[in-house]
Structures are given as C-alpha cells and as structure tokens.
Design a protein around this motif. Structure first.
Motif, short mmCIF file in Angstrom:
data_model
loop_
_atom_site.label_atom_id
_atom_site.label_comp_id
_atom_site.label_asym_id
_atom_site.label_seq_id
_atom_site.Cartn_x
_atom_site.Cartn_y
_atom_site.Cartn_z
N LYS A 99 0.86 -1.04 0.04
CA LYS A 99 0.11 -0.08 -0.15
C LYS A 99 0.93 1.42 -0.08
CE LYS A 99 -3.42 -0.59 -0.62
NZ LYS A 99 -4.05 -1.24 -1.97
N VAL A 100 2.19 1.05 -0.45
CA VAL A 100 2.90 2.16 -0.60
C VAL A 100 3.63 2.18 -1.87
CG1 VAL A 100 4.66 3.91 0.52
CG2 VAL A 100 3.49 2.37 1.88
N CYS A 137 4.31 -0.30 -3.75
CA CYS A 137 5.35 -1.26 -3.83
C CYS A 137 4.84 -2.16 -5.29
CB CYS A 137 5.25 -2.42 -2.82
SG CYS A 137 3.79 -3.38 -2.69
N VAL A 177 7.50 5.41 2.61
CA VAL A 177 6.55 5.36 3.72
C VAL A 177 5.49 6.09 3.37
CG1 VAL A 177 8.49 5.24 5.17
CG2 VAL A 177 7.64 7.35 4.88
N ARG A 178 4.20 6.08 4.26
CA ARG A 178 2.87 6.77 4.08
C ARG A 178 2.38 6.90 5.18
NH1 ARG A 178 -1.60 3.99 0.20
NH2 ARG A 178 -2.90 5.78 0.03
N ARG A 204 -2.62 4.79 4.92
CA ARG A 204 -2.39 3.32 4.48
C ARG A 204 -3.27 2.23 5.12
NH1 ARG A 204 1.48 -0.27 7.05
NH2 ARG A 204 1.89 -1.89 5.44
N ILE A 242 4.85 -0.27 9.33
CA ILE A 242 6.09 -0.21 8.44
C ILE A 242 7.39 -0.61 9.33
CG2 ILE A 242 7.52 1.42 7.18
CD1 ILE A 242 5.00 2.91 6.42
N SER A 295 8.67 9.10 0.60
CA SER A 295 7.49 9.14 0.98
C SER A 295 6.34 9.02 -0.29
CB SER A 295 7.34 10.53 1.79
OG SER A 295 7.25 11.51 0.89
N TYR A 296 5.18 8.37 0.16
CA TYR A 296 4.23 8.35 -0.93
C TYR A 296 3.40 9.78 -1.27
CZ TYR A 296 -0.08 6.45 -2.76
OH TYR A 296 -1.06 5.99 -3.61
N LEU A 353 5.86 11.10 -4.17
CA LEU A 353 6.29 9.55 -4.78
C LEU A 353 7.20 9.90 -5.84
CD1 LEU A 353 6.05 6.63 -4.66
CD2 LEU A 353 3.66 6.66 -5.97
N ASP A 388 5.48 4.50 13.59
CA ASP A 388 5.44 4.87 12.39
C ASP A 388 5.17 6.41 12.00
OD1 ASP A 388 5.80 2.20 11.51
OD2 ASP A 388 3.90 1.98 10.46
#
Length: 330
Positions: free
Chosen positions: A111-112, A114, A167-168, A173, A236, A252-253, A256, A312
């Motif tokens: 959910k980031v 990936c 990360v998000r 997330r 995370i 970071s998301y 992105l 996180d």
C-alpha cells in the motif's frame, strides 16, 4: 534477550515519541501537527532560485533522521538483522528485494506503491519490457528476496548496497488497505472478513465477510498481535526494521514521483526507466475521504489503536489524526 525485546521496544517508543503516547492517552490529538516545515526568514532563496520547497523537504528529512537516530541509538535496540528475534528477522528479510546489477536493496511496504517498484525491479532485470504492461502483478516471480540468500551474502549486501524504503501516513495506509482488500478482493473477504464478522457481530457465523465496516477492521487490528498481522496492515517499522537496517534514503508516498526519480538517478538506472503513472482506475485516498472515515469511527478505537502504529507516526514524522469534535463538525 529476544523475550525482553517487546518490553524494551515499548520503553524505546515512549522515549523516542516525545510524549506522543501520553498525548494519546489524554486525547490531545488536535494539537499534534506535522513538524515545522517552513524555513527561517532569509532562507527562501538559494543559488538564485526559490528553494522553499527544497528547504521544507530537508527539514522533514532531518526530522526523520534525528528521530530514527534517537530511537535506534538506545542500547536496547537492535543494531543489525542478526540481533532480531527469528520471526522479526524473517519478516524484514522477506521484504527486502535485491538488485545485484544496480547494487541496491528496497524494502517493499504494501500500500505504498510497492507494485510499481516491483515492476521497476523486473524491468531493470530484463524480466519486463515496460512498466506500463497491463497484466496482473506477480509479486513473487522474477524478484530476488534477500531472505533467500546465505547469511554471508545477506551481510555483504546490507553493508555495501544502497538501501531505501518508501513510507506513508499510517492511517491513510490502513484505509487504503481496508478499501482495497475488503471492498475488492474476494480472497481477503473470505479469509479475514469472515473472521472479523464472526468475532464482532452477534450471529455473525453466516456472513460472507464482504461488508466489514471500518470500525470492525480497526477493532480487529487492535486485538491482533502486531507480529502476526498481514503485511498490508503490519506497521512499517515491523516490516522494514529501520534500526536493524540503516536505510540510505526514506522516500514518501506524498512525494512519490520526485522521490522515486531521486532513487532511480542515484542507482544510475537507464534513462528510459521511469516510475509508472497512476492507473486511471485507481481511486486514491484523499484527505477528505480519510477524514470522513475517521470522523465516523468511534474515537476510542482510534485512540487505542494509535500506540500500535506510534513508531510509524513518530519515526517518519507524520501528524496524529485530528478527530476532535470541532474538526469533525466541519
């Protein structure tokens, strides 16, 4: 020592989060904002151009780096993957993807973005012609996982390869995972949805698990052991262990494409390799959507759940969610 690690970790959380847990307990969520991102007066230009955004980013990264150093510098924290308990070591090693050709390690976080990073790894390895190929993503084939290597091979790559992670915002997330897995994926509805309904509804044994509410999902997370969580909602920190693995770059998301471009330039990938654009069908979690879900969820649930994700929030400099009555009325 492995048995003592959870309590030591919680002790580290309390120290490193600068009172965040106490603020959660007191319900002071509205006052917790993002780190100061505006540069001091007189520093808005550099090299003859406006660099406010660049300075804001530097402050954010400095905040993250300082917080990570403060936590990870404590004597009780692991200094390498070999100091982790076996289960935690297996988790991080199976989330570290390897590119020997370009000498980097990428810790993927579900959910980031990936899936797109996995497409890039496959393209760099020649297993994929284009990142825009419209086919179902295979998350296992044509990928090299650090956990499949011998201990000496693992140690060499951890020491010498460029390591990065994306990360998000933790609550964003979680909402993304909830909407995707329980709203679209039948396998998750049958495996997790049915179990959640059985636990939290009277006479819930005959439900299909396709109508799990966000509140039920959060209650399930609250009752679940972090180490046993599905990777899509495991914190995370637990997935990528930033104390045991010293990452060279934390993207970071929220930034992105810019951060992905930075990584691709650093590893000197071919110029034709670019980070994929968001698919037209993808419905992102907006700030308004997140606020709607949070404000329509019992405040008690969110406050009790936050400590599970406090690392996180604090390590990656994300503000705690604002769920005050005044904010939600707006």
């Amino acid at each position: 020592s492995a048995a003592l690690l959870p309590s030591m970790l919680m002790f580290g959380v309390i120290l490193a989060s600068s009172g965040l847990l106490l603020m959660i307990e007191r319900g002071i969520l509205a006052q917790v904002g993002p780190p100061p991102l505006h540069p001091p007066a007189g520093l808005s230009r550099r090299d003859g151009r406006d660099s406010t955004a660049e300075l804001e980013l530097e402050v954010l990264r400095d905040t993250r780096n300082r917080t990570i150093r403060a936590l990870c510098g404590q004597r009780s924290m692991p200094r390498s993957v070999w100091e982790l308990p076996p289960a935690q070591r297996r988790t991080v090693l199976r989330h570290l993807l390897v590119s020997d050709k370009y000498r980097f390690l990428y810790c993927y976080v579900p959910k980031v973005a990936c899936s797109n990073w996995k497409r890039i790894l496959k393209m760099l390895d020649g297993a994929l012609e284009s990142v825009d190929v419209q086919s179902k993503m295979d998350h296992k084939s044509d990928l090299v996982f650090l956990g499949d290597m011998k201990p000496e091979e693992i140690s060499y790559r951890l020491k010498h390869y460029y390591k990065f992670i994306f990360v998000r915002n933790p609550m964003e997330r979680l909402l993304s995972a909830y909407r995707n897995k329980f709203g679209e994926i039948k396998e998750y509805q049958q495996k997790y949805g049915v179990e959640i309904v059985r636990r939290y509804r009277k006479n819930g044994g005959n439900w299909a698990g396709d109508d799990v509410s966000f509140s039920e999902f959060l209650q399930y997370l609250l009752d679940e052991d972090v180490e046993r969580m599905n990777e899509h909602w495991m914190p995370i920190y637990n997935l990528c262990q930033p104390c045991a693995v010293r990452y060279d770059f934390i993207g970071s998301y929220e930034r992105l494409h810019a951060d992905a471009t930075h990584v691709l330039e650093h590893i000197q990938s071919p110029s034709f390799v670019r980070f994929p654009e968001r698919q037209a069908w993808y419905k992102p979690v907006t700030a308004e959507t997140l606020h709607y879900y949070l404000c329509n969820t019992q405040r008690r649930l969110i406050k009790e759940l936050l400590p599970k994700y406090i690392l996180d929030f604090s390590l990656f400099a994300y503000p705690l969610p604002n769920i005050t009555s005044e904010f939600c009325r707006q």
